[in-house]
Write an enzyme that holds these catalytic residues in place. Structure first.
Site, mmCIF file in Angstrom:
data_model
loop_
_atom_site.group_PDB
_atom_site.id
_atom_site.type_symbol
_atom_site.label_atom_id
_atom_site.label_comp_id
_atom_site.label_asym_id
_atom_site.label_seq_id
_atom_site.Cartn_x
_atom_site.Cartn_y
_atom_site.Cartn_z
ATOM 1 N N ASP A 192 1.286 -7.722 2.257
ATOM 2 C CA ASP A 192 1.372 -6.286 1.971
ATOM 3 C C ASP A 192 2.822 -5.817 1.809
ATOM 4 O O ASP A 192 3.362 -5.124 2.666
ATOM 5 C CB ASP A 192 0.684 -5.532 3.121
ATOM 6 C CG ASP A 192 0.346 -4.090 2.748
ATOM 7 O OD1 ASP A 192 0.907 -3.586 1.760
ATOM 8 O OD2 ASP A 192 -0.470 -3.470 3.461
ATOM 9 N N HIS A 236 0.820 -1.218 0.000
ATOM 10 C CA HIS A 236 0.000 0.000 0.000
ATOM 11 C C HIS A 236 0.852 1.265 0.000
ATOM 12 O O HIS A 236 0.357 2.337 -0.308
ATOM 13 C CB HIS A 236 -1.066 -0.026 1.112
ATOM 14 C CG HIS A 236 -0.597 0.281 2.497
ATOM 15 N ND1 HIS A 236 -0.310 -0.693 3.432
ATOM 16 C CD2 HIS A 236 -0.384 1.457 3.127
ATOM 17 C CE1 HIS A 236 0.057 -0.117 4.562
ATOM 18 N NE2 HIS A 236 0.012 1.180 4.412
ATOM 19 N N SER A 277 4.029 2.038 8.522
ATOM 20 C CA SER A 277 3.812 1.095 7.434
ATOM 21 C C SER A 277 5.120 0.855 6.717
ATOM 22 O O SER A 277 5.805 1.804 6.340
ATOM 23 C CB SER A 277 2.801 1.647 6.434
ATOM 24 O OG SER A 277 1.527 1.350 6.864
HETATM 25 N N1 ARG Z 1 -4.853 0.485 7.727
HETATM 26 C C1 ARG Z 1 -3.574 0.566 7.090
HETATM 27 C C2 ARG Z 1 -3.027 1.973 7.214
HETATM 28 O O1 ARG Z 1 -3.508 2.758 7.939
HETATM 29 C C3 ARG Z 1 -3.600 0.072 5.682
HETATM 30 C C4 ARG Z 1 -4.306 0.942 4.694
HETATM 31 C C5 ARG Z 1 -4.263 0.460 3.271
HETATM 32 N N2 ARG Z 1 -5.107 -0.695 3.054
HETATM 33 C C6 ARG Z 1 -6.429 -0.642 2.774
HETATM 34 N N3 ARG Z 1 -7.098 -1.756 2.707
HETATM 35 N N4 ARG Z 1 -7.067 0.498 2.558
HETATM 36 O O2 ARG Z 1 -2.581 2.696 6.421
HETATM 37 N N1 GLU Z 2 -1.267 1.256 7.619
HETATM 38 C C1 GLU Z 2 -0.640 2.293 8.398
HETATM 39 C C2 GLU Z 2 0.326 3.143 7.582
HETATM 40 O O1 GLU Z 2 0.120 3.358 6.434
HETATM 41 C C3 GLU Z 2 -0.014 1.683 9.592
HETATM 42 C C4 GLU Z 2 -1.080 1.284 10.481
HETATM 43 C C5 GLU Z 2 -1.149 2.125 11.702
HETATM 44 O O2 GLU Z 2 -1.732 3.211 11.686
HETATM 45 O O3 GLU Z 2 -0.595 1.623 12.688
HETATM 46 O O4 GLU Z 2 1.260 3.688 8.070
#
Ligand code: ARG
Ligand code: GLU
Length: 722
Positions: free
Chosen positions: A223, A87, A655
């Site tokens: 990921d 991502h 991330s």
């Molecule tokens: N929750 C993760 C973060 O905050 C992954 C986000 C990307 N993935 C998704 N399914 N939208 O960034």
């Molecule tokens: N998916 C998050 C990011 O893009 C990390 C998840 C979190 O917030 O801990 O950095």
């Protein structure tokens, strides 16, 4: 006697939640030796603080880079291979994708260095050194200064210190506040500019589970994506050139084939963006009981409309995939955050702590300390209604796509009205807007936007009093008799911002008076009325209240450090390199339920559903599963581990961060947190806060066995203690 000690225990538990226990804390690399080394070693770490961060020898920090502007990445080979999340690489993978070569859907693998793809604009930033420059930055700052004066002295000092450094160096310097402005550290960095795409799994691996599984454990997402850093022949950062060569890092991470077990010590080294661990209860209440619920409702309304149309038409689903992911990501995060604070009785815990603090402050004889809580209360009382109004503006008014789009034409209008501006400047802006138009209409679907507008305007109108709402609501009330749909129809009939042809012809035939057409456009008018309201009523107040709050926060943290001299406080995340450590651990999300600490390929097959986009499994992966062809990547238990959970305190920006074992070897790549623990940005609960990582052996398995790009493993260092 007995009752007393129980009370003491309760108070201790409440206190320690607000200070440090378990995996809580995002620590400063250069202070690790004095603050954390002992505890880390007691928890199982076999290396030293100097191995992690050193300015005298190569150390782990030499292999960690800020990826782009929002993620972390790490070097895993002698030739500069850079590993991050799928991502995080998403935007760049998408840019290389066309209908014929859809790398997002199908994945991409460079089969030799010549096939690696350059990404203009993408950077990776390496920290060379951090220095405590507090004394220089606070020179000529006196405690009685107004916040405004204080800020301008600090700004000038920062400029002087960084300019001085950069003059004699090939590196860049920046200074950031730590501990709410009680300390200032300078970051010396090197910015790499030729970063090439090497590999990415198909989306049904890299985004397996999609938004359905986002923020959730148990998780089965692969990921990751792979890039490579290139430098010029002298070994220095340079823009893309065919003559550039792979970067030879001072250090790169050995990759462990041993996996992790429950209880194992791990640490995460990366770039957390923002946390607010020292807020008073009033702020927590504002965020979790007012702000989040409002935004959640507005986003939910939007997501339901996206879903309704996406289910009807696959083309619409593709158009709205990125928008949907963006809206859904923080929608879900906010639900988790508010729920988590409630479950912890977080507001009450903070209140109790504040009572204790106020008591201590009154005995301290320091009037400033004693007055803190009433002052916070007053300021948050003033801030809350303004914040609420601003949220509605952003999450309702500006969530109408044509309104937000129309607002981007404001610069053209301004340039056109300003007689001192040249035709060249105007033409440049027109060219920019033409490009933007193409991008906008490529992913635009009018029926969604119309329905979003009608629904959100109704909620916006019903949620605020007149003084906090833009003028167009008068029109809706007086001329349209509260008929939001009729008003929407009028705006869409008259506006050109949903009509690609009319907008292109305006730009193609742009004359000196054409700006008047934009100014008369009802979508543009809506955007401008909101801008005016914000400027006139909110902005000034918000800035001055926030300044006062910042100043109180600085004093509050300083006072807490005096109150608890034996505690190790950690500064809030601010997008600088941090270390956090904890243990591999499952958790209990609710009564009677326990989640194990790892997931396997078997779980992917359990979730498989060819009819649900998020859960499609390719034939190739199924075949590897059926033949159990896991090679050296299988766990001792014979299965292929996909992800694991641990109690490292992480947030957005982490991330792509490396997850390391007791020897400092790579065992995982961080990519998410579990839903029940997302309040860790405000308060950490060691019982449920877990970071989610891809098991590094799953990454190797996909590269080697799935993609057939095993040649990449030749430049890595795989290690095993067995
Ligand atoms: N929750 C993760 C973060 O905050 C992954 C986000 C990307 N993935 C998704 N399914 N939208 O960034
Ligand atoms: N998916 C998050 C990011 O893009 C990390 C998840 C979190 O917030 O801990 O950095």
């Amino acid at each position: 006697m007995k009752i007393r000690s129980t009370i003491l225990v309760i108070i201790f538990v409440i206190f320690s939640r607000l200070t440090i226990i378990g995996g809580e804390g995002m620590w400063i690399p250069m202070l690790l030796q004095q603050m954390n080394e002992k505890e880390m070693q007691e928890m199982g770490m076999k290396i030293t603080a100097e191995d992690i961060y050193s300015i005298n020898k190569s150390s782990l920090k030499d292999a960690i880079l800020l990826f782009g502007r929002g993620c972390t990445s790490e070097i895993i080979s002698k030739d500069g291979l850079l590993l991050t999340n799928h991502h995080c690489g998403f935007g760049n993978i998408q840019k290389h994708s066309t209908v014929e070569h859809d790398y997002l859907t199908d994945g991409f693998w460079a089969m030799n260095r010549g096939e690696e793809l350059p990404n203009p604009g993408l950077t990776a930033t390496l920290l060379i050194e951090m220095r405590d420059v507090t004394d220089s930055i606070l020179t000529a700052v006196d405690e009685n200064m107004s916040m405004k004066d204080r800020q301008s002295v600090i700004k000038a000092n920062i400029k002087r210190v960084t300019d001085n450094f950069e003059k004699g160096s090939k590196y860049k310097a920046s200074v950031k506040p730590f501990f709410q402005g009680n300390a200032y550290y300078m970051m010396i960095t090197e910015v790499f500019k030729d970063i090439r795409l090497v590999g990415a799994p198909p989306s049904n691996i890299g985004k397996f589970g999609g938004d359905t599984d986002n923020w959730m454990w148990p998780r089965h997402t692969g990921d990751f994506s792979l890039f490579r850093i290139y430098v010029n022949k002298e070994g220095n950062p340079a823009e893309y050139s065919e003559d550039n060569v792979p970067y030879q890092p001072k250090f790169y991470f050995p990759i462990s084939l041993d996996g992790v077990e429950e209880g194992d010590f791990t640490f995460v080294f990366g770039y957390p963006a923002r946390t607010n661990e020292y807020l008073p209860s009033y702020a927590i209440e504002m965020i979790t009981e007012v702000g989040n619920p409002d935004k959640i409702e507005l986003r939910e309304t939007r997501l339901d409309i996206f879903k309704k149309y996406s289910n009807k038409d696959p083309e619409v689903r593709i158009k709205y995939a990125t928008k949907d992911a963006r809206v859904a990501n923080y929608w879900k995060k906010m639900i988790g955050e508010s729920g988590g604070v409630k479950r912890m009785n977080g507001i009450e815990a903070k209140q109790k702590y504040e009572d204790e603090f106020t008591h201590w402050a009154s005995l301290s004889g320091n009037d400033q300390y004693a007055g803190l809580m009433p002052e916070f209360k007053k300021l948050y009382g003033e801030l809350t209604p303004i914040k609420v109004a601003a949220h509605y503006m952003m999450e309702a008014g500006m969530a109408i796509e044509i309104v937000k789009f129309a607002s981007t034409y404001a610069k053209l209008v301004e340039l056109s009205k300003d007689k001192t501006k040249s035709v060249d400047e105007i033409n440049k802006e027109i060219e920019k807007l033409k490009k933007q138009n193409i991008a906008f209409f490529k992913d635009y679907y009018k029926p969604i936007d119309e329905e979003v507008m009608t629904s959100l305007l109704r909620i916006y109108d019903n949620s605020l009093t007149t003084e906090f709402k833009p003028d167009f609501f008068n029109t809706i009330h007086n001329k349209y008799n509260y008929d939001y749909k009729a008003y929407t129809q009028y705006v869409f009939a008259k506006s050109m911002f949903d009509k690609e042809g009319r907008l292109s012809s305006l730009l193609d035939n742009y004359k000196s008076k054409s700006y008047k057409k934009i100014e008369r456009d009802p979508a543009y008018i809506m955007a401008m009325e909101m801008g005016k309201l914000f400027k006139e009523k909110f902005r000034g107040n918000m800035t001055s209240i926030n300044n006062s709050i910042d100043s109180l926060q600085r004093i509050y943290l300083k006072a807490q450090m005096e109150m608890k001299p034996d505690n190790h406080f950690y500064p809030d995340a601010n997008f600088t390199l941090r270390v956090t450590y904890g243990n591999v651990n499952g958790y209990s999300p609710k009564d009677a339920v326990y989640y194990k600490h790892f997931t396997t390929l078997d779980g992917i097959m359990e979730k498989e559903d060819p009819d649900i986009y998020d859960y499609v499994v390719t034939d190739r992966l199924r075949e590897l599963y059926e033949t159990k062809d896991y090679g050296q990547y299988a766990d001792k238990d014979g299965s292929l581990h996909v992800g694991f959970a641990a109690s490292n305190h992480t947030t957005g920006g982490n991330s792509g961060s490396p997850v390391l074992n007791a020897n400092g070897e790579l065992v995982g790549v961080n990519f998410d947190r579990c839903w029940e623990g997302t309040m860790s940005d405000l308060m950490y609960d060691p019982n449920v806060c877990r970071n989610i990582s891809i098991d590094i052996r799953y990454f190797l398995f996909i590269v080697d066995k799935y993609a057939g790009a095993g040649y990449l493993l030749d430049e890595m260092k795989l290690v095993s203690g067995e």
